[in-house]
Write a protein that holds these residues in place. Structure first.
Motif, short mmCIF file in Angstrom:
data_model
loop_
_atom_site.label_atom_id
_atom_site.label_comp_id
_atom_site.label_asym_id
_atom_site.label_seq_id
_atom_site.Cartn_x
_atom_site.Cartn_y
_atom_site.Cartn_z
N PHE A 71 9.53 -23.03 -4.55
CA PHE A 71 10.04 -21.72 -4.16
C PHE A 71 9.12 -20.69 -4.80
O PHE A 71 8.71 -20.85 -5.95
CB PHE A 71 11.47 -21.47 -4.66
N ARG A 72 8.83 -19.64 -4.07
CA ARG A 72 7.99 -18.56 -4.60
C ARG A 72 8.77 -17.26 -4.46
O ARG A 72 9.13 -16.85 -3.35
CB ARG A 72 6.68 -18.48 -3.82
N PHE A 73 9.07 -16.62 -5.57
CA PHE A 73 9.83 -15.37 -5.59
C PHE A 73 8.87 -14.23 -5.90
O PHE A 73 8.01 -14.36 -6.78
CB PHE A 73 10.92 -15.41 -6.67
N SER A 74 9.01 -13.11 -5.20
CA SER A 74 8.14 -11.96 -5.47
C SER A 74 8.95 -10.68 -5.48
O SER A 74 9.98 -10.56 -4.81
CB SER A 74 7.02 -11.87 -4.41
N ALA A 75 8.46 -9.72 -6.25
CA ALA A 75 9.06 -8.38 -6.31
C ALA A 75 7.91 -7.37 -6.40
O ALA A 75 6.95 -7.58 -7.13
CB ALA A 75 9.97 -8.25 -7.53
N GLY A 76 8.03 -6.32 -5.62
CA GLY A 76 6.96 -5.32 -5.61
C GLY A 76 7.40 -4.06 -4.89
O GLY A 76 8.59 -3.77 -4.79
N SER A 77 6.44 -3.33 -4.36
CA SER A 77 6.69 -2.08 -3.65
C SER A 77 6.03 -2.11 -2.29
O SER A 77 4.97 -2.69 -2.12
CB SER A 77 6.12 -0.90 -4.45
N TYR A 78 6.68 -1.44 -1.33
CA TYR A 78 6.13 -1.33 0.02
C TYR A 78 5.42 0.01 0.17
O TYR A 78 5.98 1.06 -0.15
CB TYR A 78 7.23 -1.39 1.07
N PHE A 79 4.19 -0.04 0.68
CA PHE A 79 3.43 1.15 1.04
C PHE A 79 3.18 1.05 2.54
O PHE A 79 2.44 0.16 2.98
CB PHE A 79 2.09 1.22 0.30
N ALA A 80 3.80 1.92 3.33
CA ALA A 80 3.72 1.83 4.80
C ALA A 80 2.65 2.78 5.33
O ALA A 80 2.50 3.91 4.85
CB ALA A 80 5.07 2.17 5.42
N PHE A 81 1.92 2.31 6.35
CA PHE A 81 0.87 3.10 7.00
C PHE A 81 1.06 3.04 8.51
O PHE A 81 1.42 1.99 9.05
CB PHE A 81 -0.52 2.55 6.65
N SER A 82 0.83 4.18 9.19
CA SER A 82 0.92 4.24 10.65
C SER A 82 -0.37 4.78 11.21
O SER A 82 -1.08 5.55 10.57
CB SER A 82 2.07 5.15 11.08
N ARG A 83 -0.66 4.37 12.44
CA ARG A 83 -1.84 4.87 13.15
C ARG A 83 -1.48 6.17 13.85
O ARG A 83 -0.56 6.22 14.63
CB ARG A 83 -2.26 3.86 14.21
N ARG A 84 -2.24 7.19 13.54
CA ARG A 84 -2.01 8.48 14.19
C ARG A 84 -3.35 8.98 14.70
O ARG A 84 -4.35 8.96 13.99
CB ARG A 84 -1.43 9.49 13.23
#
Length: 171
Positions: free
Chosen positions: A129-142
């Motif tokens: 099992f591999r558990f991870s914790a972090g932050s999401y950085f979202a990017f969109s194409r404009r």
């Protein structure tokens, strides 16, 4: 010069092949956000005691339909591991159409970057099992007004995230 670089890269992979392992895992969450992917991970041992490893990964999956219309995702990442602990970054690209649906999606992000800390718990010798914790950085194409090529822009919100993977190590 290109041939020399190619030779060095191939030599590096061949010399590390003796101390490497391949694994196949299913990952839910993590860089997939609210989706799942099937990933291939290549653990490259940096020493003979197998305490230090670099683990590049590649996977393909879908965003869960209950969250947003089914969207295909491609997941790539790399992690540095010391014993069972790791630190790394995964990047997931979300395609406009799903493999299983013909509907195009609109309004969802195009790419998510997920820097994370992770822990791998191995049991039954080859399963983990591999558990991870972090932050999401979202990017969109404009599309910019002065440019013909769309550019990725940061969405502005950083949110916490977590993921879990279940896999098999081929020894």
């Amino acid at each position: 010069m290109k041939n020399l670089i190619l030779f060095l890269v191939i030599s590096l992979f061949l010399s590390n092949h003796v101390y490497s392992q391949v694994s196949l895992e299913t990952q839910i969450g993590g860089a997939n956000f609210l989706g799942a992917s099937l990933n291939s991970r290549f653990n490259i041992d940096l020493d003979k005691t197998k305490t230090h490893r670099i683990s590049p990964s590649f996977g393909i999956g879908i965003l869960f339909p209950y969250w947003y219309p089914s969207t295909t995702l491609i997941n790539v990442g790399v992690s540095y591991n010391y014993k069972n602990w790791g630190i790394g970054t995964e990047v997931t690209g979300f395609a406009g159409k799903s493999i299983i649906s013909s509907k195009a999606t609109n309004g969802f992000v195009d790419m998510m970057v997920y820097p994370n800390l992770n822990y791998t718990w191995t049991f039954c010798s080859n399963l983990y099992f591999r558990f991870s914790a972090g932050s999401y950085f979202a990017f969109s194409r404009r599309a910019g007004s002065s440019s013909e090529n769309p550019k990725l822009t940061f969405e502005g919100d950083v949110i916490p995230g977590a993921g879990i993977g279940f896999g098999y190590i081929f020894k």
